[in-house]
Write a protein that holds these residues in place. Structure first.
Motif, PDB file in Angstrom:
ATOM      1  N   LEU A  21      83.901  45.151  84.934  1.00  0.00           N
ATOM      2  CA  LEU A  21      83.156  45.384  84.952  1.00  0.00           C
ATOM      3  C   LEU A  21      82.452  46.970  84.976  1.00  0.00           C
ATOM      4  CD1 LEU A  21      79.700  44.936  85.717  1.00  0.00           C
ATOM      5  CD2 LEU A  21      80.149  44.734  87.312  1.00  0.00           C
ATOM      6  N   ALA A  22      83.303  47.740  85.493  1.00  0.00           N
ATOM      7  CA  ALA A  22      83.144  49.196  85.546  1.00  0.00           C
ATOM      8  C   ALA A  22      83.174  49.254  83.950  1.00  0.00           C
ATOM      9  CB  ALA A  22      84.867  49.859  86.350  1.00  0.00           C
ATOM     10  N   TRP A  23      84.547  49.193  83.121  1.00  0.00           N
ATOM     11  CA  TRP A  23      84.342  48.826  81.148  1.00  0.00           C
ATOM     12  C   TRP A  23      83.948  48.530  80.387  1.00  0.00           C
ATOM     13  CZ3 TRP A  23      84.638  45.530  76.886  1.00  0.00           C
ATOM     14  CH2 TRP A  23      85.116  46.914  75.816  1.00  0.00           C
ATOM     15  N   LEU A  24      82.707  47.885  80.968  1.00  0.00           N
ATOM     16  CA  LEU A  24      81.517  47.234  80.296  1.00  0.00           C
ATOM     17  C   LEU A  24      80.618  47.315  80.715  1.00  0.00           C
ATOM     18  CD1 LEU A  24      80.247  44.777  78.989  1.00  0.00           C
ATOM     19  CD2 LEU A  24      79.446  43.769  81.286  1.00  0.00           C
ATOM     20  N   LEU A  25      80.470  48.259  82.025  1.00  0.00           N
ATOM     21  CA  LEU A  25      79.105  49.504  82.263  1.00  0.00           C
ATOM     22  C   LEU A  25      79.367  51.121  81.653  1.00  0.00           C
ATOM     23  CD1 LEU A  25      79.119  48.271  85.898  1.00  0.00           C
ATOM     24  CD2 LEU A  25      77.287  48.021  84.045  1.00  0.00           C
ATOM     25  N   SER A  27      81.249  51.297  78.934  1.00  0.00           N
ATOM     26  CA  SER A  27      80.956  51.391  77.424  1.00  0.00           C
ATOM     27  C   SER A  27      79.269  51.321  77.040  1.00  0.00           C
ATOM     28  CB  SER A  27      81.010  49.537  76.595  1.00  0.00           C
ATOM     29  OG  SER A  27      79.971  48.278  77.098  1.00  0.00           O
ATOM     30  N   VAL A  28      78.259  50.828  77.325  1.00  0.00           N
ATOM     31  CA  VAL A  28      76.321  51.589  77.969  1.00  0.00           C
ATOM     32  C   VAL A  28      76.664  52.908  78.218  1.00  0.00           C
ATOM     33  CG1 VAL A  28      76.102  49.401  76.857  1.00  0.00           C
ATOM     34  CG2 VAL A  28      75.993  50.015  79.129  1.00  0.00           C
ATOM     35  N   SER A  29      77.441  53.874  79.220  1.00  0.00           N
ATOM     36  CA  SER A  29      77.135  55.321  79.798  1.00  0.00           C
ATOM     37  C   SER A  29      76.761  54.345  80.623  1.00  0.00           C
ATOM     38  CB  SER A  29      75.852  55.696  78.701  1.00  0.00           C
ATOM     39  OG  SER A  29      77.505  56.147  77.218  1.00  0.00           O
ATOM     40  N   ILE A  30      77.022  53.205  81.078  1.00  0.00           N
ATOM     41  CA  ILE A  30      76.171  53.479  82.788  1.00  0.00           C
ATOM     42  C   ILE A  30      77.620  53.775  83.701  1.00  0.00           C
ATOM     43  CG2 ILE A  30      75.525  52.342  85.061  1.00  0.00           C
ATOM     44  CD1 ILE A  30      73.871  50.697  82.743  1.00  0.00           C
ATOM     45  N   PRO A  31      77.301  54.640  84.619  1.00  0.00           N
ATOM     46  CA  PRO A  31      78.492  55.218  85.772  1.00  0.00           C
ATOM     47  C   PRO A  31      78.849  53.953  86.957  1.00  0.00           C
ATOM     48  CG  PRO A  31      77.019  56.621  86.067  1.00  0.00           C
ATOM     49  CD  PRO A  31      76.434  55.393  84.838  1.00  0.00           C
ATOM     50  N   SER A  32      79.581  54.282  87.018  1.00  0.00           N
ATOM     51  CA  SER A  32      79.848  52.749  88.953  1.00  0.00           C
ATOM     52  C   SER A  32      81.112  53.372  89.569  1.00  0.00           C
ATOM     53  CB  SER A  32      80.530  51.548  87.578  1.00  0.00           C
ATOM     54  OG  SER A  32      81.542  51.149  87.622  1.00  0.00           O
ATOM     55  N   HIS A  33      81.046  52.784  90.598  1.00  0.00           N
ATOM     56  CA  HIS A  33      82.306  53.250  91.551  1.00  0.00           C
ATOM     57  C   HIS A  33      82.750  52.148  92.110  1.00  0.00           C
ATOM     58  CE1 HIS A  33      81.832  57.789  92.091  1.00  0.00           C
ATOM     59  NE2 HIS A  33      80.835  57.246  91.770  1.00  0.00           N
ATOM     60  N   SER A  34      83.863  51.578  91.573  1.00  0.00           N
ATOM     61  CA  SER A  34      84.422  50.226  93.042  1.00  0.00           C
ATOM     62  C   SER A  34      84.888  50.337  94.239  1.00  0.00           C
ATOM     63  CB  SER A  34      85.428  49.421  91.598  1.00  0.00           C
ATOM     64  OG  SER A  34      85.178  49.569  90.494  1.00  0.00           O
ATOM     65  N   TYR A  35      85.183  49.563  94.906  1.00  0.00           N
ATOM     66  CA  TYR A  35      85.462  49.143  96.045  1.00  0.00           C
ATOM     67  C   TYR A  35      85.633  47.443  96.353  1.00  0.00           C
ATOM     68  CZ  TYR A  35      82.448  52.832  96.626  1.00  0.00           C
ATOM     69  OH  TYR A  35      81.978  54.099  96.502  1.00  0.00           O
ATOM     70  N   TYR A  36      86.989  47.742  96.842  1.00  0.00           N
ATOM     71  CA  TYR A  36      87.414  46.243  97.022  1.00  0.00           C
ATOM     72  C   TYR A  36      87.823  45.621  98.674  1.00  0.00           C
ATOM     73  CZ  TYR A  36      90.145  47.822  92.705  1.00  0.00           C
ATOM     74  OH  TYR A  36      89.738  49.065  91.846  1.00  0.00           O
ATOM     75  N   ASP A  37      86.525  46.324  99.201  1.00  0.00           N
ATOM     76  CA  ASP A  37      86.462  45.700 100.829  1.00  0.00           C
ATOM     77  C   ASP A  37      85.150  46.630 101.084  1.00  0.00           C
ATOM     78  OD1 ASP A  37      86.653  47.607 102.814  1.00  0.00           O
ATOM     79  OD2 ASP A  37      89.333  47.510 102.037  1.00  0.00           O
ATOM     80  N   VAL A  38      83.946  45.893 102.504  1.00  0.00           N
ATOM     81  CA  VAL A  38      83.119  46.140 102.362  1.00  0.00           C
ATOM     82  C   VAL A  38      83.296  47.715 103.659  1.00  0.00           C
ATOM     83  CG1 VAL A  38      81.324  45.476 104.768  1.00  0.00           C
ATOM     84  CG2 VAL A  38      82.092  43.908 102.323  1.00  0.00           C
ATOM     85  N   ALA A  39      83.934  47.638 103.755  1.00  0.00           N
ATOM     86  CA  ALA A  39      84.034  48.910 104.979  1.00  0.00           C
ATOM     87  C   ALA A  39      84.446  50.284 104.318  1.00  0.00           C
ATOM     88  CB  ALA A  39      85.766  48.851 105.560  1.00  0.00           C
ATOM     89  N   SER A  40      85.400  49.756 102.736  1.00  0.00           N
ATOM     90  CA  SER A  40      85.208  50.978 102.002  1.00  0.00           C
ATOM     91  C   SER A  40      84.091  51.248 101.198  1.00  0.00           C
ATOM     92  CB  SER A  40      86.690  50.568 100.526  1.00  0.00           C
ATOM     93  OG  SER A  40      87.798  50.410 101.273  1.00  0.00           O
ATOM     94  N   PHE A  41      83.237  50.917 100.624  1.00  0.00           N
ATOM     95  CA  PHE A  41      81.837  50.334 100.130  1.00  0.00           C
ATOM     96  C   PHE A  41      81.394  51.460 100.808  1.00  0.00           C
ATOM     97  CE2 PHE A  41      77.387  49.497 100.108  1.00  0.00           C
ATOM     98  CZ  PHE A  41      77.525  49.795  98.957  1.00  0.00           C
ATOM     99  N   LEU A  42      80.923  51.129 102.412  1.00  0.00           N
ATOM    100  CA  LEU A  42      80.037  51.314 103.282  1.00  0.00           C
ATOM    101  C   LEU A  42      80.994  52.748 103.484  1.00  0.00           C
ATOM    102  CD1 LEU A  42      80.183  48.998 105.942  1.00  0.00           C
ATOM    103  CD2 LEU A  42      78.125  49.914 104.258  1.00  0.00           C
TER     104      LEU A  42
END
Length: 136
Positions: A21-25, A27-42
């Motif tokens: 999904l990060a690669w897909l985003l 590809s159209v110049s949309i930055p992203s940040h990925s988190y693998y659990d809720v605590a990391s996201f928060l």
């Protein structure tokens, strides 16, 4: 001063899905940040940035619905796009009633995901919470 570029947060315990999904985003110049659990996201979430959240329903420890409840409690303005490989009608209705803007089944169509994300960017920055089904 320029306003910050919109960001997509991805919270999903499937590392490959996050990378895809990060690669897909990207590809159209949309930055992203990925988190693998809720605590990391928060820990990494900045409520002041224009952003949306692609959120998996099922994750170890705390899942997507628990995170949605937490964000609602703190009155977070972030639009949520739920994704699930095990979703059903009851689950999607619950997500939308609690303020999510969409609920997509995995595997989702990449172009549809981009359309949903880009539709969110057309909303006014400080708009009130969306009603269920705000993005088609």
């Amino acid at each position: 001063m320029n306003s910050p570029e919109p960001l997509v947060y991805i919270a999903d315990d499937d590392e490959e899905l996050c990378k895809s999904l990060a690669w897909l985003l990207e590809s159209v110049s949309i930055p992203s940040h990925s988190y693998y659990d809720v605590a990391s996201f928060l820990a990494g979430y900045d409520q002041d940035l224009p952003a949306c959240l692609v959120l998996d329903v099922r994750m170890p420890k705390a899942g997507g619905f628990q995170l949605q409840e937490t964000l609602n409690r703190i009155a977070s303005p972030i639009p949520i796009i739920f994704v699930s490989a095990h979703g059903d009608i009851r689950m999607s209705v619950k997500a939308l009633r609690q303020g999510a803007v969409n609920f997509l089944e995995k595997p989702y169509d990449p172009q549809h995901m981009l359309d949903v994300v880009q539709e969110i960017w057309t909303w006014p920055r400080n708009a009130s919470k969306r009603t269920a089904g705000g993005v088609k």
